[in-house]
Design a protein around this motif. Structure first.
Motif, PDB file in Angstrom:
ATOM      1  N   LYS B  46     -25.169 -65.636  31.837  1.00  0.00           N
ATOM      2  CA  LYS B  46     -24.252 -65.558  32.987  1.00  0.00           C
ATOM      3  C   LYS B  46     -23.753 -66.949  33.356  1.00  0.00           C
ATOM      4  N   GLN B 152     -19.912 -61.043  24.254  1.00  0.00           N
ATOM      5  CA  GLN B 152     -20.070 -60.985  25.715  1.00  0.00           C
ATOM      6  C   GLN B 152     -18.896 -61.652  26.427  1.00  0.00           C
ATOM      7  N   LYS B 153     -18.416 -62.753  25.840  1.00  0.00           N
ATOM      8  CA  LYS B 153     -17.286 -63.453  26.464  1.00  0.00           C
ATOM      9  C   LYS B 153     -16.042 -62.574  26.426  1.00  0.00           C
ATOM     10  N   SER B 156     -16.395 -59.999  29.052  1.00  0.00           N
ATOM     11  CA  SER B 156     -16.255 -60.509  30.422  1.00  0.00           C
ATOM     12  C   SER B 156     -14.787 -60.731  30.791  1.00  0.00           C
ATOM     13  N   SER B 160     -12.558 -55.869  35.489  1.00  0.00           N
ATOM     14  CA  SER B 160     -13.634 -55.242  36.258  1.00  0.00           C
ATOM     15  C   SER B 160     -12.996 -54.223  37.203  1.00  0.00           C
ATOM     16  N   GLN B 225     -14.134 -52.926  31.821  1.00  0.00           N
ATOM     17  CA  GLN B 225     -15.549 -53.112  31.497  1.00  0.00           C
ATOM     18  C   GLN B 225     -16.349 -51.820  31.685  1.00  0.00           C
TER      19      GLN B 225
END
Lengths: 209, 350
Positions: B46, B152-153, B156, B160, B225
């Motif tokens: 994170k 993961q990047k 992200s 959202s 996401q």
């Protein structure tokens, strides 16, 4: 489903929930959402036979159906209500979180059956703790047994027995992985395959597939 | 091969040596330690993802305290420790509570990382492309077989739930690009066969509600996401068009459209739907929120009406919401607190 007396079933559910609260607390979760309690207990049931050799599944008395975004057993809600009423756990109505401050026990007086149960719950929660509570929903949605129920839109119980769709998928996953590694890692234990399975599903979550 | 003759895992996509090292090397005890995996995902990943400028730095933890890491305090203490030390040091050693054990400035290179790790420390090197780990002099550019920081990047950077309005604006651009926009509308050849076309171009195909909803569903599924699903049934058997769960909370979209579509006989145009359809959609959504909250005990704090506007380009009038005076008093609370209308998706044939 195991034929066990209702009282025993009620007590076991309450005990499972208290254990679950204590273990999640040990993994740094400040609180647990009620939906997560249903989902963690479902995963504990549906994945049990992949790792454990035992013929009977100690979670088989749970009767999960689909409700909205996940597996649901109304008896778990009743057990939660009891534990909140008797102040074993706390609940905040505004955000539907529950938290536990009690220390259930230190394991010294527990039967081997109870210790095995804790060990199994601990493994499931340990794996989920890597990804975080908010990702449990995404794992549930990619769980084969749950997916099949959604696809058929049937109003029936989820199968957490030894031949459920999730276990069948995991067996294929294990076979493919062994092929990938050309059998070099045949000594990997079932727990490791289970962890690899979650990592694999997490990749699908991240890639939106 | 699996039952359908297809492998579950894409066998060609993985570096076997890396996978072998993760699972099989002498250092795998630490690489696969559950507490290493948990703190890496909950704290380190994170932190790395949130860094706008990737400065090279190192976090070290003594091997002998790995099992004693207290996960109840690590997240909070890590944030404090980093806030106090990150800007002035590039080597930060943590104790079991993730308070500062030692900090200093060092020369960061691979030789140094290996040297530190040989002094029985697990070393996390935060680089431009992710976090590499050194244990016992061995380098691991990843500790998971299937996932890494690059994936993961990328995740992200997807929308959202808080960015849903922005996502819908991007979707509007997407559906109006050549190759996409034509799929919703009756093509020109067929238009010529319709009696009452009167120069209109934006005539939707049969069952537009399904087409529009399914197209939106696919876009949200890929670009957000969160995982969405269609037609989830409430206890009353009514169905939510699109639903997801984000950060533990239920969210749904009611999808509506205005404009005209082709009649099922293929030779005329229907009357279609007008503003009233959208106003009805508002009350329909509010009733769903009421049922979720009051009858099903499911907290659904924010939900949306998502409307496609397929009226003729250049002839659109502003949507008349009638000041939302049509909302019955018993639903007003839900309108005020749990409901929002997303940016209208205007679609045009060309």
């Amino acid at each position: 489903m195991n034929k066990i007396p209702n009282k025993h079933k009620r007590d076991q559910m309450r005990w499972d929930i208290l254990m679950l609260m204590q273990i999640t607390s040990d993994y740094g979760w400040q609180s647990v959402k009620k939906d997560s309690v249903h989902r963690i207990l479902y995963l504990s049931g549906v994945l049990f036979h992949f790792v454990n050799d035992s013929e009977s599944n100690p979670f088989s008395f749970y009767n999960f159906t689909r409700r909205g975004a996940g597996p649901y057993d109304s008896e778990i809600d009743k057990a939660l209500d009891f534990l909140i009423k008797d102040e074993f756990i706390e609940s905040s109505d505004s955000i539907e979180f529950i938290s536990s401050e009690i220390n259930v026990n230190d394991g010294t007086d527990l039967s081997s059956e109870a210790l095995d149960r804790i060990k199994w719950l601990d493994l499931i929660i340990q794996i989920l703790a890597i990804y975080g509570e908010d990702k449990i929903y995404e794992f549930i949605f990619r769980d084969k047994e749950f997916k099949e129920l959604i696809a058929t839109n049937a109003e029936k119980s989820l199968n957490i027995g030894p031949k459920n769709a999730t276990i069948i998928f995991l067996e294929t996953f294990r076979r493919d992985f062994d092929t990938l590694m050309k059998q070099e890692l045949s000594q990997l234990g079932a727990e490791t395959y289970l962890k690899l399975y979650f990592d694999y599903i997490f990749k699908k979550i991240l890639e939106r597939t | 091969m699996s039952e359908k003759g297809k492998n579950v895992i894409d066998l060609d996509a993985y570096d076997l040596k890396t996978v072998h090292d993760i699972l099989y090397s002498g250092q795998s005890e630490f690489v696969n330690h559950p507490k290493v995996k948990i703190v890496k995902s909950t704290c380190f990943d994170k932190f790395w993802l949130d860094l706008e400028i990737k400065k090279f730095f190192v976090i070290a933890i003594s091997e002998e305290i790995i099992s004693d890491i207290d996960l109840k305090v690590t997240t909070k203490n890590f944030a404090t420790t980093m806030a106090e030390n990150y800007s002035t040091n590039n080597y930060i050693e943590l104790n079991k509570d993730f308070e500062l054990e030692e900090c200093k400035s060092i020369d960061i290179n691979q030789k140094e990382m290996k040297k530190i790790s040989l002094s029985k420390k697990v070393v996390f090197f935060f680089g431009e492309l992710g976090i590499d780990i050194y244990v016992g002099g061995q380098e691991f550019d990843r500790i998971n077989v299937f996932t890494d920081e690059v994936i993961q990047k990328s995740y992200s950077q997807k929308f959202s739930i808080h960015q849903l309005p922005e996502c819908i604006k991007q979707y509007t651009i997407h559906v109006n690009t050549p190759g996409n926009r034509e799929s919703f509308f009756v093509d020109k050849t067929q238009l010529n066969l319709i009696a009452n076309v009167n120069g209109r171009k934006n005539i939707l195909r049969l069952r537009p509600e399904d087409q529009l909803r399914n197209n939106l569903f696919s876009y949200l599924q890929t670009n957000m996401q969160h995982t969405w699903w269609k037609e989830d049934q409430l206890d009353s058997k009514k169905r939510l068009d699109l639903r997801t769960e984000a950060n533990g909370l239920s969210v749904f979209l009611e999808v509506k459209w205005i404009g005209r579509s082709i009649h099922q006989n293929g030779r005329k145009i229907t009357k279609g739907y007008s503003f009233k359809s959208l106003r009805d959609g508002v009350n329909q959504s509010l009733n769903y929120i009421k049922e979720l909250n009051e009858d099903m005990n499911i907290k659904s704090p924010i939900n949306y009406l998502c409307a496609f506007d397929a009226r003729e380009e250049g002839k659109r009038k502003a949507i008349d919401w009638k000041n939302f005076s049509f909302i019955p008093p018993e639903l007003q609370h839900y309108y005020d607190n749990n409901f929002s209308i997303l940016p209208i998706i205007e679609i045009n044939h060309n």
